[in-house]
Design an enzyme around this catalytic site. Structure first.
Site, PDB file in Angstrom:
ATOM      1  N   HIS A 160       0.818  -1.224   0.000  1.00 33.59           N
ATOM      2  CA  HIS A 160       0.000   0.000   0.000  1.00 33.59           C
ATOM      3  C   HIS A 160       0.850   1.271   0.000  1.00 33.59           C
ATOM      4  O   HIS A 160       0.312   2.375  -0.170  1.00 33.59           O
ATOM      5  CB  HIS A 160      -0.928   0.031   1.219  1.00 33.59           C
ATOM      6  N   ASP A 196      -2.662 -10.412  -2.416  1.00 32.93           N
ATOM      7  CA  ASP A 196      -3.270  -9.960  -1.168  1.00 32.93           C
ATOM      8  C   ASP A 196      -4.753  -9.658  -1.406  1.00 32.93           C
ATOM      9  O   ASP A 196      -5.163  -9.283  -2.504  1.00 32.93           O
ATOM     10  CB  ASP A 196      -2.540  -8.688  -0.695  1.00 32.93           C
ATOM     11  N   HIS A 198      -6.349  -7.176  -0.493  1.00 33.78           N
ATOM     12  CA  HIS A 198      -6.523  -5.753  -0.796  1.00 33.78           C
ATOM     13  C   HIS A 198      -5.691  -5.359  -2.016  1.00 33.78           C
ATOM     14  O   HIS A 198      -4.580  -5.866  -2.201  1.00 33.78           O
ATOM     15  CB  HIS A 198      -6.096  -4.903   0.406  1.00 33.78           C
TER      16      HIS A 198
HETATM   17 ZN   LIG Z   1      -4.368  -7.068   2.691  1.00 36.34          ZN
END
Ligand SMILES: [Zn+2]
Length: 343
Positions: A160, A196, A198
């Site tokens: 991220h 992942d 996300h």
């Molecule tokens: Zn994640």
């Protein structure tokens, strides 16, 4: 397969995070890495090695100098402001507000260099993030040197984090740093596959205008899930990178049948890219019992995932990302790695 891990990565040890409208116990905690390391040792999966220190240069190839300076000076600024404990941002330069000039106050800087309020920072955060990046770099160097695969037990995670902001428990983008290092070491093309739960918004943004690093991500639809503001299927890259970004947003509740269909398409795209090396951003949070996620992969599905990845037949660097079902994390992670190694 060798695992790279430093106990220095445990020094980032948050107690709380902001989620679901409250200050909650942190879920991105040192025990995550310890569970995975312990499972690797218990199952004699392979050696666990300390990373080498690659210094700041490989980080500077991916992250902006002012962002790195912010991370490095954060604790001094925080304590000079009379603060102690964990820092959370609460104001951001959104539409119509100015990013320049940079604020002097630490609260302004926290907003300038972050994109969420869910990521606690403390005294040892940068040192731990650097150690985590060194694990990714050491694994990349092993594979560049001829090993078929290596596992960077990265924690804190990285996918991220963008060139100039942190968030989603991530500060330095370990997978991107490894990919750039491989390019600088002579690889012509690299592919980063992010599994992942996300979307890997940071990795996507870092390589979005480039055709040498293909980025692919299989994740929960951002209409319904964090990080909400990136990860749609129509994000395919721009400029020279047009066609070198591929997102596979899936419905909440996706099981292996749905998930693996996306993986099959992603693997065909990777094959067409003909990368020298594959980097897998290995999030274990597609797991059915993950406390913050809503996919339904089982422990055995991670074995299947590893075996499917092996069929790409590429030198592969695994870089750990998320996964918060701490008790099952070690089993699921080693399932994926063993599925790959035994395929
Ligand atoms: Zn994640």
């Amino acid at each position: 397969m060798k695992t790279i891990f430093s106990t220095g990565q445990l020094a980032h040890n948050p107690t709380h995070e902001i989620s679901d409208g409250a200050l909650q116990p942190a879920v991105e905690i040192p025990a995550r890495a310890e569970m995975v390391r312990d499972r690797i040792l218990q199952t004699a999966f392979g050696a666990v090695l300390e990373p080498d220190d690659f210094g700041m240069a490989p980080l500077q190839r991916v992250h902006d100098a002012d962002y790195l300076a912010f991370l490095e000076s954060f604790w001094t600024r925080w304590t000079n402001a009379g603060r102690s404990g964990e820092a959370f941002p609460f104001v951001w330069p959104v539409r119509g507000l100015r990013k320049d000039p940079a604020p002097d106050h630490i609260d302004g800087l926290l907003g300038r260099y972050s994109f969420d309020a869910g990521t606690p920072m403390g005294e040892h955060t940068f040192a731990a993030a650097r150690a985590s990046a060194n694990s990714a770099l050491t694994a990349a160097r092993l594979v560049a040197g001829g090993e078929a695969s290596a596992f960077a037990l990265c924690r804190p995670p990285g996918h991220h984090a963008a060139a100039d902001y942190y968030g989603g428990y991530c500060f330095l983008n370990n997978a991107a740093i490894a990919a750039q290092w491989l390019r600088d070491a002579g690889a012509e093309r690299v592919a980063v596959l992010d599994v992942d739960y996300h979307h890997g918004n940071g990795t996507q943004s870092i390589f979005y205008e480039r055709d040498d690093v293909l980025f692919l991500s299989i994740h929960a639809d951002p209409r319904e899930e964090y990080p909400y503001f990136l990860g749609h299927a129509d994000e395919t890259g721009t400029g020279a990178g047009d066609g070198f970004n591929a997102n596979f947003p899936l419905e909440l509740g996706a099981d292996w049948r749905i998930w693996s269909a996306a993986l099959d398409v992603a693997l065909k795209r990777i094959e067409a890219h003909r990368p020298d090396t594959l980097i897998v951003s290995l999030g274990l949070d597609p797991y059915q019992n993950d406390p913050i996620s809503k996919f339904r992969l089982t422990g055995e599905d991670f074995t299947r995932m590893g075996a499917a990845l092996a069929r790409a037949g590429l030198p592969t660097v695994f870089v750990m990302e998320g996964g918060y079902a701490v008790d099952a994390l070690g089993v699921n992670c080693v399932n994926a790695l063993a599925g790959f190694a035994n395929a």
